[in-house]
Design an enzyme around this catalytic site. Structure first.
Site, PDB file in Angstrom:
ATOM      1  N   CYS A   1       0.598  -1.128   0.037  1.00  0.00           N
ATOM      2  CA  CYS A   1      -0.159   0.033  -0.050  1.00  0.00           C
ATOM      3  C   CYS A   1       0.822   1.256   0.013  1.00  0.00           C
ATOM      4  CB  CYS A   1      -0.989  -0.041   1.254  1.00  0.00           C
ATOM      5  SG  CYS A   1       0.004   0.098   2.916  1.00  0.00           S
TER       6      CYS A   1
ATOM      7  N   ASP B   1      -8.242   3.723   1.370  1.00  0.00           N
ATOM      8  CA  ASP B   1      -7.298   4.112   2.155  1.00  0.00           C
ATOM      9  C   ASP B   1      -8.042   4.705   3.544  1.00  0.00           C
ATOM     10  OD1 ASP B   1      -5.354   5.489   3.689  1.00  0.00           O
ATOM     11  OD2 ASP B   1      -4.351   6.410   1.945  1.00  0.00           O
TER      12      ASP B   1
ATOM     13  N   CYS C   1      -1.394   1.025   7.470  1.00  0.00           N
ATOM     14  CA  CYS C   1      -2.673   0.637   7.587  1.00  0.00           C
ATOM     15  C   CYS C   1      -3.214  -0.601   6.886  1.00  0.00           C
ATOM     16  CB  CYS C   1      -3.496   1.899   6.999  1.00  0.00           C
ATOM     17  SG  CYS C   1      -3.131   3.342   8.147  1.00  0.00           S
ATOM     18  N   ARG C   2      -3.253  -0.785   5.547  1.00  0.00           N
ATOM     19  CA  ARG C   2      -3.855  -1.779   4.623  1.00  0.00           C
ATOM     20  C   ARG C   2      -3.017  -2.985   4.534  1.00  0.00           C
ATOM     21  NH1 ARG C   2      -5.399   2.129  -0.287  1.00  0.00           N
ATOM     22  NH2 ARG C   2      -3.396   3.043   0.730  1.00  0.00           N
ATOM     23  N   SER C   3      -1.795  -2.690   4.054  1.00  0.00           N
ATOM     24  CA  SER C   3      -1.023  -3.888   3.829  1.00  0.00           C
ATOM     25  C   SER C   3      -0.680  -4.649   4.852  1.00  0.00           C
ATOM     26  CB  SER C   3       0.364  -3.263   2.677  1.00  0.00           C
ATOM     27  OG  SER C   3       1.113  -2.354   3.332  1.00  0.00           O
TER      28      SER C   3
ATOM     29  N   ASN D   1       2.284   1.468   4.240  1.00  0.00           N
ATOM     30  CA  ASN D   1       2.748  -0.027   4.912  1.00  0.00           C
ATOM     31  C   ASN D   1       2.308   0.279   6.620  1.00  0.00           C
ATOM     32  OD1 ASN D   1       5.637  -2.215   5.502  1.00  0.00           O
ATOM     33  ND2 ASN D   1       3.425  -2.732   5.154  1.00  0.00           N
TER      34      ASN D   1
HETATM   35  P1  4NP Z   1      -1.868   2.726   4.221  1.00  0.00           P
HETATM   36  O1  4NP Z   1      -2.414   4.099   4.788  1.00  0.00           O
HETATM   37  O2  4NP Z   1      -1.310   3.198   2.855  1.00  0.00           O
HETATM   38  O3  4NP Z   1      -2.990   1.816   4.046  1.00  0.00           O
HETATM   39  O4  4NP Z   1      -0.806   2.430   5.095  1.00  0.00           O
HETATM   40  C1  4NP Z   1      -1.730   5.318   4.769  1.00  0.00           C
HETATM   41  C2  4NP Z   1      -0.597   5.540   5.619  1.00  0.00           C
HETATM   42  C3  4NP Z   1      -0.091   6.840   5.928  1.00  0.00           C
HETATM   43  C4  4NP Z   1      -0.498   7.823   5.072  1.00  0.00           C
HETATM   44  C5  4NP Z   1      -1.413   7.522   4.057  1.00  0.00           C
HETATM   45  C6  4NP Z   1      -1.908   6.412   3.972  1.00  0.00           C
HETATM   46  N1  4NP Z   1       0.354   8.944   5.038  1.00  0.00           N
HETATM   47  O5  4NP Z   1      -0.088   9.882   4.277  1.00  0.00           O
HETATM   48  O6  4NP Z   1       0.942   9.273   6.018  1.00  0.00           O
END
Ligand code: 4NP
Length: 140
Positions: free
Chosen positions: A3, A110, A8-10, A6
């Site tokens: 994602c 997201d 939240c989702r992955s 790294n």
């Molecule tokens: P992820 O979510 O891609 O599912 O881990 C996010 C985590 C952090 C951010 C964006 C999305 N960020 O902008 O810091």
């Protein structure tokens, strides 16, 4: 499992897949971005996984790296933006052919700016998608 951050989702996808496969399958996750490298998953991902009996609290975020395209047979991305970012890092058609969107025709939203409910929704989407990829790619 890939994602953006790294966190939240992955990591959730990594934990869910690991909970369903044999111990000798190598499973990892990474982000296209480096901002959160070294961090544990977001507390809301840790909590939603725990609610479903999966412990992801010890995972550490990292950025995707060129050797991943050779070290892994399959690379699942969460959304179209991840797909485009990852494709740009590949150096061969063989590497490109390993990259799949985990929901095929749609994106795993997201949840970073969202609520606990959004994290539960991500868990449910991933849980169903992962059952499908296990069958499609004969991972059991
Ligand atoms: P992820 O979510 O891609 O599912 O881990 C996010 C985590 C952090 C951010 C964006 C999305 N960020 O902008 O810091």
């Amino acid at each position: 499992m890939v994602c953006l951050g790294n966190i939240c989702r992955s990591p959730l996808a990594e934990g869910i897949l690991r909970s369903k496969l044999k111990k000798n399958t190598i499973i990892d996750s990474a982000g296209t971005g480096s901002w959160h490298a070294g961090e544990n998953p977001d507390q809301r991902s840790i909590k939603v996984a725990k609610n479903h009996g999966i412990n992801i609290s010890q995972l550490k975020a990292r950025q995707i790296k060129p050797t991943d395209f050779d070290d892994f047979d399959l690379i699942f991305v969460m959304d179209e933006s991840n797909y485009n970012d990852v494709i740009k890092l590949t150096t061969s058609f063989e590497q490109q052919s390993k990259i799949k969107k985990i929901l095929r025709d749609s994106d795993v939203p997201d949840p970073y700016w969202g609520s606990d409910e959004d994290f539960e929704n991500v868990f449910q989407l991933l849980d169903i998608a992962i059952d499908k990829i296990i069958v499609q790619h004969n991972l059991l």
